[in-house]
Design a protein around this motif. Sequence first.
Motif, short mmCIF file in Angstrom:
data_model
loop_
_atom_site.label_atom_id
_atom_site.label_comp_id
_atom_site.label_asym_id
_atom_site.label_seq_id
_atom_site.Cartn_x
_atom_site.Cartn_y
_atom_site.Cartn_z
N ASP A 24 8.72 -3.73 -1.73
CA ASP A 24 7.63 -4.37 -1.00
C ASP A 24 6.57 -4.92 -1.96
N ALA A 25 6.98 -5.25 -3.19
CA ALA A 25 6.04 -5.71 -4.22
C ALA A 25 5.95 -7.24 -4.22
N TYR A 26 5.04 -7.76 -3.44
CA TYR A 26 4.74 -9.19 -3.47
C TYR A 26 3.23 -9.33 -3.65
N GLY A 27 2.76 -10.53 -3.87
CA GLY A 27 1.37 -10.76 -4.28
C GLY A 27 0.31 -9.95 -3.58
N VAL A 28 0.27 -10.00 -2.25
CA VAL A 28 -0.79 -9.34 -1.49
C VAL A 28 -0.69 -7.82 -1.60
N THR A 29 0.53 -7.27 -1.52
CA THR A 29 0.66 -5.81 -1.61
C THR A 29 0.38 -5.33 -3.03
N VAL A 30 0.75 -6.12 -4.02
CA VAL A 30 0.44 -5.76 -5.41
C VAL A 30 -1.08 -5.76 -5.60
N GLN A 31 -1.77 -6.76 -5.05
CA GLN A 31 -3.22 -6.81 -5.17
C GLN A 31 -3.86 -5.57 -4.53
N ALA A 32 -3.40 -5.19 -3.35
CA ALA A 32 -3.97 -4.02 -2.66
C ALA A 32 -3.76 -2.75 -3.48
N LYS A 33 -2.57 -2.58 -4.05
CA LYS A 33 -2.29 -1.38 -4.83
C LYS A 33 -3.10 -1.37 -6.12
N VAL A 34 -3.20 -2.52 -6.80
CA VAL A 34 -3.99 -2.59 -8.04
C VAL A 34 -5.46 -2.32 -7.73
N ALA A 35 -5.97 -2.85 -6.62
CA ALA A 35 -7.37 -2.59 -6.24
C ALA A 35 -7.58 -1.10 -6.01
N GLU A 36 -6.62 -0.43 -5.42
CA GLU A 36 -6.71 1.01 -5.19
C GLU A 36 -6.73 1.76 -6.54
N LEU A 37 -5.88 1.35 -7.47
CA LEU A 37 -5.81 2.00 -8.78
C LEU A 37 -7.03 1.70 -9.64
N ALA A 38 -7.60 0.52 -9.49
CA ALA A 38 -8.70 0.07 -10.36
C ALA A 38 -10.09 0.32 -9.78
N ARG A 39 -10.16 0.90 -8.59
CA ARG A 39 -11.46 1.06 -7.95
C ARG A 39 -12.45 1.76 -8.87
N PRO A 40 -13.67 1.37 -8.86
CA PRO A 40 -14.36 0.49 -7.92
C PRO A 40 -14.32 -0.99 -8.32
N LYS A 41 -13.55 -1.35 -9.33
CA LYS A 41 -13.50 -2.76 -9.75
C LYS A 41 -12.82 -3.60 -8.68
N GLU A 42 -13.31 -4.83 -8.54
CA GLU A 42 -12.72 -5.80 -7.62
C GLU A 42 -11.54 -6.47 -8.31
N VAL A 43 -10.53 -6.82 -7.54
CA VAL A 43 -9.33 -7.45 -8.08
C VAL A 43 -9.02 -8.69 -7.24
N SER A 44 -9.04 -9.85 -7.87
CA SER A 44 -8.75 -11.08 -7.13
C SER A 44 -7.25 -11.33 -7.06
N LEU A 45 -6.84 -11.99 -6.01
CA LEU A 45 -5.44 -12.35 -5.85
C LEU A 45 -5.00 -13.31 -6.95
N GLY A 46 -5.91 -14.19 -7.37
CA GLY A 46 -5.59 -15.12 -8.45
C GLY A 46 -5.26 -14.40 -9.74
N ALA A 47 -6.03 -13.34 -10.06
CA ALA A 47 -5.77 -12.56 -11.28
C ALA A 47 -4.40 -11.89 -11.19
N ILE A 48 -4.02 -11.46 -10.00
CA ILE A 48 -2.71 -10.83 -9.81
C ILE A 48 -1.60 -11.83 -10.09
N TYR A 49 -1.71 -13.03 -9.51
CA TYR A 49 -0.65 -14.03 -9.71
C TYR A 49 -0.54 -14.49 -11.16
N VAL A 50 -1.67 -14.66 -11.83
CA VAL A 50 -1.64 -15.04 -13.25
C VAL A 50 -0.94 -13.94 -14.06
N THR A 51 -1.26 -12.69 -13.75
CA THR A 51 -0.66 -11.57 -14.48
C THR A 51 0.82 -11.44 -14.16
#
Length: 117
Positions: A24-51
């Motif tokens: 289930d690893a696609y852009g939006v779900t990856v962003q949500a999981k990274v945001a959970e791991l990186a909290r309280p930092k904000e994570v943009s979807l654009g940064a996810i796709y570039v990475t």
Amino acid sequence: MARTDSVGQFEQLVLTAILTLRNDAYGVTVQAKVAELARPKEVSLGAIYVTLDRLEDKGLVASRLSDPTPERGGRSKRVYQLEALGERALEESAATARRIWQGVAEVWGKKWAKELG
């Protein structure tokens, strides 16, 4: 061949998200999981796709298009998975993080280590 020691912290977060999300690893779900791991930092979807693109260029992840889904109006999702090189890079990162954790716990004490994890 990509060097596994060149994986940055944000890339580690993205690799971890892909590992835990499995199929289930696609852009939006990856962003949500990274945001959970990186909290309280904000994570943009654009940064996810570039990475994700950068990790794919390095040979650490691969992507494929899923079957079309009705909830997306018949469009496919780009799903990501770890390649063997990506798994190895993540293993090395985790081993380094463990050594860092142990070093800090030695200085700051076992109580500190138990409180955080």
